[in-house]
Design an enzyme around this catalytic site. Structure first.
Site, short mmCIF file in Angstrom:
data_model
loop_
_atom_site.label_atom_id
_atom_site.label_comp_id
_atom_site.label_asym_id
_atom_site.label_seq_id
_atom_site.Cartn_x
_atom_site.Cartn_y
_atom_site.Cartn_z
N GLU A 152 -24.86 62.63 2.39
CA GLU A 152 -25.70 61.96 1.25
C GLU A 152 -26.29 63.30 0.35
O GLU A 152 -27.52 63.75 0.21
CB GLU A 152 -27.13 61.60 2.17
N ASN A 193 -20.01 61.42 3.32
CA ASN A 193 -20.44 60.39 3.70
C ASN A 193 -21.49 60.06 2.88
O ASN A 193 -22.54 60.85 2.59
CB ASN A 193 -20.78 60.35 5.01
N HIS A 229 -25.00 50.02 3.58
CA HIS A 229 -26.32 49.45 3.93
C HIS A 229 -26.81 48.66 2.94
O HIS A 229 -27.42 48.94 2.01
CB HIS A 229 -27.47 50.66 4.12
N GLU A 259 -21.19 52.63 8.02
CA GLU A 259 -22.82 52.43 8.79
C GLU A 259 -23.17 50.96 8.09
O GLU A 259 -24.30 50.72 7.92
CB GLU A 259 -23.89 53.33 8.06
N ASP A 261 -24.60 47.64 7.53
CA ASP A 261 -25.42 46.31 7.89
C ASP A 261 -26.00 45.68 6.72
O ASP A 261 -25.73 46.12 5.65
CB ASP A 261 -26.81 47.09 8.89
#
Ligand code: G3I
Length: 431
Positions: A152, A193, A229, A259, A261
């Site tokens: 990030e 990432n 996400h 990651e 979701d």
């Protein structure tokens, strides 16, 4: 064309013409991916029903420690390293033959005070950065399939995030970090990432520039992790996700969803659970469409331990299993896009027989509105191999109660009606 390995772990119920994967990882591997996995975290490992499913390698061939390899855990005081918690997750992966994605080395969050409130110069902070990476990566040498080296680094508009790293060292901190990681474990795959780089736009372009920056500095980068996400109703179509993945692959790197979701307003509604299934299926489908997409990791498998409600008030239900460890339509949606009907006979003790009734769900047929998606063809023999509820069973909320080839009960429990979502999948929902 993606390489299709022999489907070793398949064939539940055994029929050459209808191999069925026992779970998400098996199905993903049968489609040519390296893994399907889940994040986990140390506190939840004391729940044995939870760990039973985490260790279910039919679903999860890879795990990621959600917190225990971060800087605050591994170097809480300067040059005092602590690997106890991270080792628990690494040992779990090794004991179960699961790949370990290691996460993460350089981030602006979860930094100890000695880092954030130190008076650093470019030179002293660079020494701190290299020392941290060298020690942590050497400790886990040979155990990490991949490392998220820098996490990030970008703000939402694609500019560099104003972190202590960027403010003190400038963008050079990124290639410096990759160089140090490569020196400490030459075999680990090294990833950049980030989130909101899953679709085309300024931030995705900026992440591509980071790949170029690292390469032009002569350092090694093997892949880009797109966190994934997502929010129900705001997940891009499969073809857009895939074309964005391809723009990274064109820079000669692997890609992975790291990651995944899909959150929604809580309480969850049946309609949102179906939309969530669409989103999960589209993300998995985009990975399948992209030759160098190596795998998919969900950011924990159960809503019970999701990070979402703690961060986004009023939102949750983001994982493919609910808080009571029941599979949601998202599970069936992913299985369908992976070309496998789920055979819940293999699922751990945590699941009741009622969950078996949700197995013959070709839900992603309805969950795949984009033209690029291959709609699974229901086979007349598919249901024959799968556990079915007895005709008298009263089906629980959100489980299957009808559809083509379905042979179980169509009788929903009290207060529920059997709703036809599409020809393949009818579901018990609130009346
Ligand atoms: O360790 C302390 C504990 O001592 C204390 O009692 C407790 C009280 O709240 O907090 C504990 O720390 C929490 C930590 O997770 C470990 O459980 C923090 O409050 C909490 O903020 C932290 O959240 C993590 C978050 O990163 C931090 O930003 C989530 O669990 C973790 O899932 C999440 O993961 C990130 C990825 O690393 C990067 N991408 C985004 C993703 C979601 O935010």
């Amino acid at each position: 064309m993606r390489f299709q390995p022999i489907a070793t772990a398949l064939a539940v119920g055994a029929s050459a013409h209808l191999a069925q994967a026992a779970g998400l990882h098996d199905a993903a591997v049968a489609k040519g991916l390296l893994y399907f996995g889940s994040a986990t975290d140390n506190p939840e490992l004391s729940n044995t029903a939870y760990t039973t499913q985490l260790k279910n390698t039919a679903d999860f061939g890879q795990i990621t420690p959600g917190n225990s390899q971060k800087w605050d855990a591994t170097e809480p005081s300067q040059n005092q390293f602590s690997f106890t918690k991270g080792d628990v997750v690494a040992d779990l992966a090794a004991a179960n033959g699961q790949k370990l994605r290691c996460h993460n080395l350089v981030w602006h969050q979860q930094l100890p005070n000695w880092v954030t409130s130190g008076s650093w110069t470019n030179e002293t902070l660079t020494t701190v950065l290299k020392n941290h990476i060298t020690n942590v990566v050497q400790h886990y040498k040979g155990k990490c399939y991949a490392w998220d080296v820098v996490n990030e680094a970008l703000a939402d508009d694609g500019s560099y995030r104003d972190s202590i790293w960027y403010k003190t060292i400038g963008e050079a901190y990124i290639p410096i970090a990759f160089e140090a990681a490569a020196a400490a474990d030459p075999a680990a795959k090294l990833y950049y990432n980030d989130y909101s780089i899953e679709w085309a736009g300024a931030k995705s372009k900026a992440a591509q520039k980071i790949v170029q920056l690292i390469k032009s500095a002569g350092a090694k980068i093997d892949g880009v992790g797109l966190q994934g996400h997502f929010i129900v109703d705001q997940t891009p179509p499969r073809k857009d996700l895939a074309s964005n993945l391809q723009s990274f692959v064109d820079l000669d790197v692997d890609v992975a969803y790291t990651e995944l979701d899909v959150r929604m307003k809580t309480p969850a509604t049946p309609a949102n659970l179906q939309k969530q299934s669409t989103s999960f299926a589209n993300v998995v489908g985009a990975c399948l469409d992209t030759k160098r997409c190596v795998g998919i990791t969900i950011w924990d498998w159960t809503d019970k331990y999701s990070w979402v409600p703690n961060t986004f008030s009023g939102y949750g239900a983001a994982c493919p299993w609910d808080e009571t460890f029941q599979k949601k339509p998202a599970y069936q949606g992913m299985m369908a896009v992976l070309g496998a009907a789920s055979a819940s006979a293999s699922v751990s003790v945590a699941f009741t027989s009622a969950s078996a009734s949700a197995s013959v769900a070709f839900t992603s047929a309805s969950a795949t509105p984009t033209s690029a998606i291959s709609t699974p063809t229901p086979s007349s023999s598919a249901a024959d191999f799968l556990p079915q509820p007895s005709a008298a069973a009263h089906i629980k909320a959100y489980f299957q109660c009808g559809g083509l080839n379905y042979k179980g009960s169509t009788s929903c429990a009290s207060g529920l009606v059997c709703k036809k979502w599409n020809p393949y999948y009818h579901q018990c929902i609130q009346a």
